[in-house]
Design a protein around this motif. Structure first.
Motif, PDB file in Angstrom:
ATOM      1  N   UNK A  21      -7.148  10.921 -16.362  1.00  0.00           N
ATOM      2  CA  UNK A  21      -6.295  12.118 -15.356  1.00  0.00           C
ATOM      3  C   UNK A  21      -5.926  11.789 -14.733  1.00  0.00           C
ATOM      4  N   UNK A  22      -6.997  11.225 -13.997  1.00  0.00           N
ATOM      5  CA  UNK A  22      -5.750  10.773 -13.137  1.00  0.00           C
ATOM      6  C   UNK A  22      -4.692  10.182 -12.372  1.00  0.00           C
ATOM      7  N   UNK A  23      -5.468   9.434 -13.440  1.00  0.00           N
ATOM      8  CA  UNK A  23      -3.858   7.890 -13.191  1.00  0.00           C
ATOM      9  C   UNK A  23      -2.498   9.244 -13.528  1.00  0.00           C
ATOM     10  N   UNK A  24      -2.821   9.503 -14.572  1.00  0.00           N
ATOM     11  CA  UNK A  24      -1.517  11.036 -15.084  1.00  0.00           C
ATOM     12  C   UNK A  24      -1.235  11.586 -13.596  1.00  0.00           C
ATOM     13  N   UNK A  25      -2.299  12.424 -13.339  1.00  0.00           N
ATOM     14  CA  UNK A  25      -1.572  13.488 -12.146  1.00  0.00           C
ATOM     15  C   UNK A  25      -0.906  12.531 -10.892  1.00  0.00           C
ATOM     16  N   UNK A  26      -2.043  11.039 -11.048  1.00  0.00           N
ATOM     17  CA  UNK A  26      -1.027  10.309 -10.035  1.00  0.00           C
ATOM     18  C   UNK A  26       0.469   9.854 -10.246  1.00  0.00           C
ATOM     19  N   UNK A  27       0.995   9.583 -11.422  1.00  0.00           N
ATOM     20  CA  UNK A  27       2.462   9.281 -12.182  1.00  0.00           C
ATOM     21  C   UNK A  27       3.465  10.413 -11.389  1.00  0.00           C
ATOM     22  N   UNK A  28       2.251  11.789 -11.818  1.00  0.00           N
ATOM     23  CA  UNK A  28       3.373  12.869 -11.586  1.00  0.00           C
ATOM     24  C   UNK A  28       3.370  13.316 -10.254  1.00  0.00           C
ATOM     25  N   UNK A  29       2.662  12.817  -9.619  1.00  0.00           N
ATOM     26  CA  UNK A  29       2.852  13.064  -7.688  1.00  0.00           C
ATOM     27  C   UNK A  29       4.064  12.425  -7.439  1.00  0.00           C
ATOM     28  N   UNK A  30       3.848  10.826  -7.949  1.00  0.00           N
ATOM     29  CA  UNK A  30       5.134  10.347  -7.394  1.00  0.00           C
ATOM     30  C   UNK A  30       6.601  10.238  -8.110  1.00  0.00           C
TER      31      UNK A  30
END
Length: 220
Positions: A181-190
């Motif tokens: 989930x953290x990887x998905x959140x990081x991609x959305x943030x970027x």
């Protein structure tokens, strides 16, 4: 353009933003030292920061004991190396951002998505060249492959909620459940960060708590 089916490092943020580097040796090092395969001038980057290694199954990235860390899709690379996949996003010292484009992939994604450029948001999205524009302004450097896949997925859902599973299947189709989930959140943030460069007063990517994400047009 690919180079004899060798993977590419495409730099999106940093002094060398907009450049592409073929991973054309078995041990491809990155850092400030002049002996590195890819020399990065940023002071936050260690002399020998990280390396990409080729083995029988593909490519691994390994942190070389750097001071400020190596991150893939928002997750730190610690003692164990990380198996790279097409579209993975790499950050060195949270200062230099780059994408890994596999040797059997193409940078334009015309075979992945339809070629219609129109969106109801005011954004112009060229799915062949991966260009994103608003009026006369254009994102430069372009979105990374992972960011572009996410943006196009959100647009194609036409305002409906995109779940985390939808994102993983579209962005990392070969991940086999290894994306957090953290990887998905990081991609959305970027992606949000990049779209702010075009339109600082509007949030196109909305988080729907407990459900996922959706693309917000100015007409909604």
């Amino acid at each position: 353009m690919q180079n004899d089916n060798k993977p590419l490092i495409v730099i999106y943020k940093g002094t060398l933003a907009g450049t592409r580097w073929p991973v054309d040796v078995d041990c491809f090092t990155m850092g400030r030292d002049r002996e590195c395969s890819l020399v990065l001038p940023e002071r936050q980057v260690s002399r020998y920061h990280t390396q990409i290694e080729r083995d029988a199954d593909g490519y691994l990235i390994r942190d070389l004991g750097s001071k400020n860390g190596t991150f893939v899709n928002g997750e730190p690379v610690r003692e164990q190396p990380y198996r790279l996949q097409d579209g993975d996003e790499i950050s060195l010292a949270l200062t230099v951002d780059m994408g890994f484009v596999a040797g059997d992939a193409t940078l334009p994604l015309e075979d992945t998505f339809p070629s219609d450029n129109s969106t109801p948001s005011g954004l112009e999205v060229d799915r062949g060249s991966r260009r994103v524009c608003l009026g006369r302004a254009e994102l430069d450097p372009p979105l990374s492959p992972a960011q572009f896949r996410l943006l196009t997925l959100l647009i194609d859902f036409n305002g409906e909620v995109v779940t985390r599973d939808d994102v993983i299947k579209a962005v990392w189709p070969d991940a086999a459940g290894g994306v957090t989930d953290q990887a998905v959140d990081a991609l959305v943030y970027r992606l949000r960060e990049r779209l702010v460069e075009l339109d600082p007063d509007y949030n196109y990517v909305v988080t729907v708590r407990g459900h996922g994400f959706r693309f917000e047009t100015k007409e909604n």
